[in-house]
Design an enzyme around this catalytic site. Structure first.
Site, short mmCIF file in Angstrom:
data_model
loop_
_atom_site.label_atom_id
_atom_site.label_comp_id
_atom_site.label_asym_id
_atom_site.label_seq_id
_atom_site.Cartn_x
_atom_site.Cartn_y
_atom_site.Cartn_z
N HIS A 62 0.80 -1.22 0.00
CA HIS A 62 0.00 0.00 0.00
C HIS A 62 0.84 1.28 0.00
O HIS A 62 1.93 1.31 0.56
CB HIS A 62 -0.90 0.05 1.24
CG HIS A 62 -1.74 -1.18 1.39
ND1 HIS A 62 -1.98 -1.76 2.62
CD2 HIS A 62 -2.41 -1.94 0.49
CE1 HIS A 62 -2.75 -2.82 2.47
NE2 HIS A 62 -3.02 -2.95 1.18
N LYS A 72 6.13 6.63 6.89
CA LYS A 72 5.59 5.72 7.90
C LYS A 72 6.71 5.24 8.82
O LYS A 72 7.85 5.06 8.39
CB LYS A 72 4.95 4.48 7.25
CG LYS A 72 3.73 4.75 6.42
CD LYS A 72 3.21 3.44 5.84
CE LYS A 72 2.07 3.68 4.88
NZ LYS A 72 1.64 2.42 4.24
N TYR A 132 1.53 1.84 13.43
CA TYR A 132 2.05 2.66 12.34
C TYR A 132 1.90 4.13 12.72
O TYR A 132 0.81 4.56 13.07
CB TYR A 132 1.23 2.52 11.06
CG TYR A 132 0.95 1.16 10.54
CD1 TYR A 132 1.52 0.75 9.34
CD2 TYR A 132 0.06 0.29 11.17
CE1 TYR A 132 1.23 -0.49 8.80
CE2 TYR A 132 -0.23 -0.94 10.64
CZ TYR A 132 0.35 -1.34 9.46
OH TYR A 132 0.06 -2.56 8.94
N ASP A 168 -6.22 -6.36 -1.99
CA ASP A 168 -4.79 -6.55 -2.22
C ASP A 168 -4.50 -7.49 -3.38
O ASP A 168 -3.47 -7.35 -4.04
CB ASP A 168 -4.10 -7.04 -0.94
CG ASP A 168 -4.02 -5.96 0.13
OD1 ASP A 168 -4.31 -4.79 -0.18
OD2 ASP A 168 -3.70 -6.29 1.28
#
Length: 174
Positions: A62, A72, A132, A168
């Site tokens: 992603h 991130k 995250y 996905d």
């Protein structure tokens, strides 16, 4: 904290320095001053937490499209995962290369992922949880992904695939 550059320009595996005694341990997961030494100056604006029940599950790959690209910082707080990033920055010397590292509750390592990277992981244990930090807010309509088994990237996942979402599985090839 020890910042170890990966083979992909601008990304780091971060090893903390826990201090412990008979009560347990304490460690810093983030320090603005220490992160400035690797050039990180953006504010973290969002924190997400994922739980994945089944060993062998793949989530990813992603990313958010400009102008909502994000940095991130990912850490596994339960179980273990094989965490993977792909450099999608056309101007980068590591363009279309991937890097993977084991993140686990036991090793307490984090992965620093620059803007312009796709991110995903495969669970190495049952009941894996990740935290995250994000430098940009999730923006519907600007999310995208790279197919987890794109032959142009050729990620070497450590386990056979057990679960993956329809979303996905539907990402396109590069």
């Amino acid at each position: 904290m020890i910042f170890e550059p990966t083979s992909l320009d601008g990304s780091y595996v971060i090893t903390p320095s826990p201090r412990g005694d008979n009560r347990g341990w304490f460690m810093r997961s983030f320090c603005k001053q220490e992160f400035e030494t690797i050039g990180h100056t953006k504010e973290w604006v969002q924190m997400n937490h994922s739980f994945t029940a089944t060993k062998g599950t793949i989530r990813g790959m992603h990313f958010q499209i400009k102008p909502y690209g994000e940095i991130k910082l990912v850490r596994c707080i339960a179980g273990a995962v094989f965490d993977v990033i792909i450099d999608l920055r056309e101007e980068s010397p590591s363009y279309l290369q991937w890097f993977g590292a084991e993140l686990s509750a036991g090793n307490k390592k984090s992965l620093y992922i620059p803007e312009g990277f796709a991110h995903g992981f495969q669970t190495l244990t049952e009941d894996a949880e990740l935290l995250y930090l994000h430098s940009a807010y999730y923006t519907p309509g600007y999310e995208s992904g790279v197919l987890y088994n794109d032959p142009k990237i050729n990620i070497q996942w450590p386990l056979p695939l057990t679960e993956i979402s329809e979303r996905d599985k539907s990402h396109t090839l590069l």
